[in-house]
Each structure stands twice: as C-alpha cells, then as structure tokens.
Design an enzyme around this catalytic site. Structure first.
Site, mmCIF file in Angstrom:
data_model
loop_
_atom_site.group_PDB
_atom_site.id
_atom_site.type_symbol
_atom_site.label_atom_id
_atom_site.label_comp_id
_atom_site.label_asym_id
_atom_site.label_seq_id
_atom_site.Cartn_x
_atom_site.Cartn_y
_atom_site.Cartn_z
ATOM 1 N N SER A 169 -7.672 -0.958 9.892
ATOM 2 C CA SER A 169 -8.235 -2.066 9.120
ATOM 3 C C SER A 169 -9.674 -2.315 9.536
ATOM 4 O O SER A 169 -10.048 -2.090 10.698
ATOM 5 C CB SER A 169 -7.388 -3.304 9.420
ATOM 6 O OG SER A 169 -8.041 -4.445 8.953
ATOM 7 N N ALA A 170 -10.450 -2.850 8.592
ATOM 8 C CA ALA A 170 -11.821 -3.256 8.914
ATOM 9 C C ALA A 170 -11.828 -4.371 9.967
ATOM 10 O O ALA A 170 -12.865 -4.625 10.574
ATOM 11 C CB ALA A 170 -12.518 -3.737 7.650
ATOM 12 N N ILE A 210 0.842 -1.207 0.000
ATOM 13 C CA ILE A 210 0.000 0.000 0.000
ATOM 14 C C ILE A 210 0.875 1.254 0.000
ATOM 15 O O ILE A 210 0.584 2.234 -0.698
ATOM 16 C CB ILE A 210 -0.971 -0.012 1.202
ATOM 17 C CG1 ILE A 210 -1.785 -1.318 1.212
ATOM 18 C CG2 ILE A 210 -1.903 1.200 1.150
ATOM 19 C CD1 ILE A 210 -2.672 -1.526 2.430
ATOM 20 N N TYR A 236 -3.094 -9.422 15.610
ATOM 21 C CA TYR A 236 -2.970 -8.404 14.557
ATOM 22 C C TYR A 236 -4.117 -7.393 14.667
ATOM 23 O O TYR A 236 -3.890 -6.180 14.729
ATOM 24 C CB TYR A 236 -2.971 -9.054 13.161
ATOM 25 C CG TYR A 236 -3.152 -8.026 12.069
ATOM 26 C CD1 TYR A 236 -2.134 -7.135 11.760
ATOM 27 C CD2 TYR A 236 -4.367 -7.918 11.373
ATOM 28 C CE1 TYR A 236 -2.309 -6.153 10.780
ATOM 29 C CE2 TYR A 236 -4.548 -6.946 10.400
ATOM 30 C CZ TYR A 236 -3.517 -6.069 10.108
ATOM 31 O OH TYR A 236 -3.697 -5.103 9.159
ATOM 32 N N LYS A 288 -4.156 -3.208 15.801
ATOM 33 C CA LYS A 288 -4.735 -2.055 15.085
ATOM 34 C C LYS A 288 -5.706 -1.321 16.009
ATOM 35 O O LYS A 288 -5.716 -0.087 16.068
ATOM 36 C CB LYS A 288 -5.465 -2.530 13.818
ATOM 37 C CG LYS A 288 -4.544 -3.049 12.748
ATOM 38 C CD LYS A 288 -3.702 -1.926 12.142
ATOM 39 C CE LYS A 288 -2.615 -2.435 11.252
ATOM 40 N NZ LYS A 288 -1.632 -1.438 10.859
HETATM 41 N N1 LIG Z 1 -2.983 -5.290 2.728
HETATM 42 C C1 LIG Z 1 -4.116 -5.370 3.421
HETATM 43 O O1 LIG Z 1 -4.998 -6.179 3.103
HETATM 44 C C2 LIG Z 1 -4.360 -4.451 4.602
HETATM 45 C C3 LIG Z 1 -5.659 -4.302 5.095
HETATM 46 C C4 LIG Z 1 -5.871 -3.464 6.184
HETATM 47 C C5 LIG Z 1 -4.808 -2.799 6.757
HETATM 48 N N2 LIG Z 1 -3.553 -2.958 6.274
HETATM 49 C C6 LIG Z 1 -2.446 -2.238 6.904
HETATM 50 O O2 LIG Z 1 -1.838 -1.395 5.958
HETATM 51 C C7 LIG Z 1 -0.442 -1.272 6.225
HETATM 52 C C8 LIG Z 1 0.358 -1.600 4.981
HETATM 53 O O3 LIG Z 1 -0.013 -2.890 4.550
HETATM 54 P P1 LIG Z 1 0.640 -3.570 3.279
HETATM 55 O O4 LIG Z 1 -0.357 -4.526 2.734
HETATM 56 O O5 LIG Z 1 1.258 -2.559 2.429
HETATM 57 O O6 LIG Z 1 1.767 -4.426 3.999
HETATM 58 P P2 LIG Z 1 3.288 -4.667 3.575
HETATM 59 O O7 LIG Z 1 3.815 -5.752 4.454
HETATM 60 O O8 LIG Z 1 3.390 -4.844 2.109
HETATM 61 O O9 LIG Z 1 3.952 -3.264 3.966
HETATM 62 C C9 LIG Z 1 4.343 -2.959 5.267
HETATM 63 C C10 LIG Z 1 5.792 -2.519 5.202
HETATM 64 O O10 LIG Z 1 6.196 -2.155 6.532
HETATM 65 C C11 LIG Z 1 7.528 -2.618 6.725
HETATM 66 N N3 LIG Z 1 7.706 -2.762 8.177
HETATM 67 C C12 LIG Z 1 7.108 -3.648 9.007
HETATM 68 N N4 LIG Z 1 7.546 -3.463 10.270
HETATM 69 C C13 LIG Z 1 8.416 -2.417 10.239
HETATM 70 C C14 LIG Z 1 9.204 -1.751 11.214
HETATM 71 N N5 LIG Z 1 9.222 -2.140 12.493
HETATM 72 N N6 LIG Z 1 9.953 -0.700 10.834
HETATM 73 C C15 LIG Z 1 9.992 -0.282 9.538
HETATM 74 N N7 LIG Z 1 9.290 -0.908 8.557
HETATM 75 C C16 LIG Z 1 8.512 -1.961 8.913
HETATM 76 C C17 LIG Z 1 7.627 -3.901 5.935
HETATM 77 O O11 LIG Z 1 8.945 -4.230 5.541
HETATM 78 C C18 LIG Z 1 6.740 -3.607 4.720
HETATM 79 O O12 LIG Z 1 7.496 -3.124 3.626
HETATM 80 C C19 LIG Z 1 -0.164 -2.190 7.392
HETATM 81 O O13 LIG Z 1 -0.197 -1.415 8.566
HETATM 82 C C20 LIG Z 1 -1.329 -3.155 7.364
HETATM 83 O O14 LIG Z 1 -1.604 -3.667 8.642
HETATM 84 C C21 LIG Z 1 -3.309 -3.764 5.199
#
Ligand SMILES: NC(=O)c1ccc[n+]([C@@H]2O[C@H](COP(=O)([O-])OP(=O)(O)OC[C@H]3O[C@@H](n4cnc5c(N)ncnc54)[C@H](O)[C@@H]3O)[C@@H](O)[C@H]2O)c1
Length: 358
Positions: A135-136, A16, A161, A165
């Site tokens: 997140s939902a 994202i 998880y 959130k």
């Molecule tokens: N993808 C989904 O379906 C979804 C849905 C709801 C919420 N989210 C939230 O959106 C955000 C982004 O999700 P995404 O799908 O891009 O995930 P992703 O894993 O692709 O991206 C998260 C990034 O954060 C980095 N990261 C994790 N811990 C870290 C730390 N301690 N320090 C620095 N970097 C760190 C990871 O290397 C990764 O590149 C997250 O917070 C996730 O919980 C995602």
C-alpha cells in the site's frame, strides 16, 4: 496432485481479489482461492462466497475456493499438496486503519504472522513466486510528490495496519536475499475504487465504510445522510485532501502484468511497483463526479481535519509503465459510473437480504 498449475489467490473473495481473479481467468490462468470470510459474505459456511459465485458468472469458469485461514499452517500445507501451485497473489489481510489502532495484536497476528506462515509453507513446497498487496501507506507523509518507489518507507507509518504492510515488505526483501530462487513483486496500491463494468462485483464494506468512495456511494443510494469532508483548509486547490484514485479493473490488470513479469526468465529477487494513475483528485471533485454519475445530490459537511491525514498523495507510476507495460486507462468518470452501477444494483452489497443492519 493435479497436473494443471494454479495461481493461489489468498483473500480472493475480497474487493481487489475478486476483480483480479476475473482478469486472470479471462487471460487463461487457473486460479484457486482461499479466504476465511472475515471480510467477505457467503450465504452459509457450505456455500462459496457470493463474490466468487459472481466471478464464475462473469467468466463462465469454475473457481475452486476454500475457507482457509492463512495463519493455519497445517491446512495451508494440505492445499499445497493438493494443488500444483505456480505462483501466489497474496491479498488476505485486515485493512481498516482505525481498527488497527484499537486491536493491533489481531492485525499483527493476521497480517504479519499470517503472511509469514504463508511464506513458510510456500518455501517448504518450493513455490517461490509471489505478488504481494502492499500500500502507498508505507510511504507515510509524502516527502515529495509524485511519490516514486524509492521514496523512504516505514518512517511515517503511524498505525499498525501501515506497519504490517511495511514489515511484510521487509520480510520478503530478506527472504529474497536469503534465497535467490524467490521472485517477488510488491505492488503499492494508491486508492482503488469503482467496480467491474458488469455491476456484478464491487466493494462491499461491512459497517461504516472507511474509504471515501464507498461512503459517497452509500450517501447517493440513501443509506447514509451526508459525507463528512475531513478538512477544507489543506494546501490543495480547493482545500480538501487530494488522492490518487485508481479504477479497480486497472488495478486488477496490474496484477496480471505482475504475474507475466514473474514469468520473465530474467526476473530475479524483489521488485516494487506503484499502481496509481499519477493524478490526484480532491474530495470535493470526487463528490461532484459521483453526483454526475449517479444523478443524485450528494450532501456533505466540512468537518475538522482527521489526525494522520495528509494534504496530497499521488503516485509516479512510470516504473510500472516501463517495466510491467501497465498503465491505468480508466478515468474518474469511469470509476464513478462503475461504482454507481454496482452500488445501485446492490444497495446492501452481496447480502441481498440482510437480517442485521450492515
Ligand atoms: N482497498 C484498498 O484501498 C487497499 C489499498 C492498499 C492495499 N490494500 C491491500 O489489498 C489487499 C486486499 O484488499 P481489499 O480491499 O480487497 O480487502 P478485502 O477486505 O475486501 O479483502 C481481503 C480478503 O482477505 C480475507 N482475509 C483476511 N484475513 C484472512 C486470513 N487470515 N485468512 C484468509 N483470508 C483472510 C478477507 O475475508 C477478505 O475477503 C489487502 O491486503 C489490503 O491491505 C487495499
């Protein structure tokens, strides 16, 4: 310190984050990224993550990017001294629901302690504008549909998880009460899928994908044999689970709109917005749509329901439309076509020469 101001994007090398950075750069914002690469690929420690290199190709702009962990207060503080940061978009988190049940302490340390550390550093450096990736999941089992922002949260979070959130949202609400200078937007995403229309960036899960769409995409590309459909006896039109899928570019634009909202002189405190389309699609509908987009047969097998799964979940996104002037415009076909363009051009994700099976 440089005179130019930046948006700090934590976890910006992820799915994202990378798509959001494209929209921010295309709208004229300057961005600085931190990511500890726990879930992002870089050829080696000295190189930028591959996703960020490709963001630079798409936008023609350079993105400063640092391998920094949000739990490291001292190094974070140095970054805030080095760059004039106006606003933070906080994506960095661990996000695998099943894994969070196995290793809850790592999830709480990373997602809650890490977020808390980031917020402390922000406060100490007088940076008080934040967009947070929620997140939902915080809604748990829906008590009504479509889900509005005032649906109860927390009670139904059954895994670490989701709780991470929920707790982080609560921390931010308390911070805003304690100090009226803070301006916070909590974005509750439904199910982001798809990829940038260029096919250069997309979702690159390591190991077995946790989410449906990347799994379907890997079956279509021949990496996996079939899709396991968990439950076909739900109270839904075809018996399979219904979710609100949203194109990643629409979601990314939602962040841009949130940043604009924070810049509004009247904005105060903490606001929550759902980002979804408001329409649900079943697992079987998604398989059919992806099969059409990829022109591939996608094998599937109906399996037992998975514990914790709900029949249907979809958003009421009216508040984001009214207050952020945001609406999802891309449909299920766009989502599947774009996901397929990315997956077929990058069957192994960002690592084009994987030495170990990912
Ligand atoms: N993808 C989904 O379906 C979804 C849905 C709801 C919420 N989210 C939230 O959106 C955000 C982004 O999700 P995404 O799908 O891009 O995930 P992703 O894993 O692709 O991206 C998260 C990034 O954060 C980095 N990261 C994790 N811990 C870290 C730390 N301690 N320090 C620095 N970097 C760190 C990871 O290397 C990764 O590149 C997250 O917070 C996730 O919980 C995602």
């Amino acid at each position: 310190m440089e005179a130019k101001s930046y948006i700090l994007v934590t976890g910006g090398a992820g799915f994202i984050g990378s798509h959001t950075i494209v929209e921010l750069l295309n709208s004229g914002y300057s961005v600085v990224v931190i990511d500890n690469l726990v879930n992002a690929y870089a050829a080696n420690e000295k190189q930028k993550p591959e996703s960020i290199k490709r963001v630079e190709i798409i936008t023609g702009k350079t993105v400063p990017c640092f391998n920094i962990d949000i739990t490291d207060k001292k190094i974070l503080n140095n970054l805030f001294q080095q760059f004039k940061i106006d606003c933070v978009i906080h994506f960095a988190a661990l996000k695998a629901v099943g894994e969070s049940v196995q290793i809850p302490l790592q999830y709480y340390q990373n997602n809650i302690a890490g977020s808390n550390t980031l917020f402390q550093v922000m406060q100490e450096n007088n940076v008080k504008r934040l967009v947070f990736s929620s997140s939902a999941t915080v809604y748990g089992t829906p008590q009504f549909l479509p889900i509005t922002e005032d649906h109860p949260t927390g009670q139904g979070c059954t895994n670490p998880y989701g709780k991470s959130k929920y707790f982080t949202e609560e921390i931010l609400k308390d911070v805003c009460v304690s100090d009226p200078e803070w301006q916070v937007i909590l974005l509750r995403y439904f199910n982001p899928i798809g990829a940038h229309e260029s096919g250069l960036i997309g979702e690159d899960p390591s190991g077995i994908p946790n989410n449906l769409l990347p799994y379907i995409a890997q079956v279509a590309v021949g990496k996996r044999e079939k899709v396991n459909v968990f439950g076909a006896d739900y109270d839904t039109p075809d018996g399979t689970g219904v979710r609100d899928y949203i194109h990643i570019t629409d979601l990314a634009i939602g962040h841009l709109k949130a940043v604009l909202k924070l810049n509004d002189a009247n904005f105060q405190g903490c606001e929550v917005y759902n980002l979804g389309t408001g329409r649900g699609y079943s697992v079987l509908e998604m398989i059919k749509a992806f099969s059409k987009a990829s022109q591939k047969e996608i094998k599937y097998e109906i399996c037992k329901r998975r514990e914790g799964d709900v029949a249907s979940s979809y958003a009421d996104a009216t508040k984001a439309r009214k207050e952020l002037d945001w609406i999802a415009t891309r449909d299920i076909n766009d989502m599947c076509f774009d996901a397929w363009r990315w997956q077929s051009a990058n069957p192994s994700g960002y690592d084009q020469n994987p030495s170990i099976a990912r």
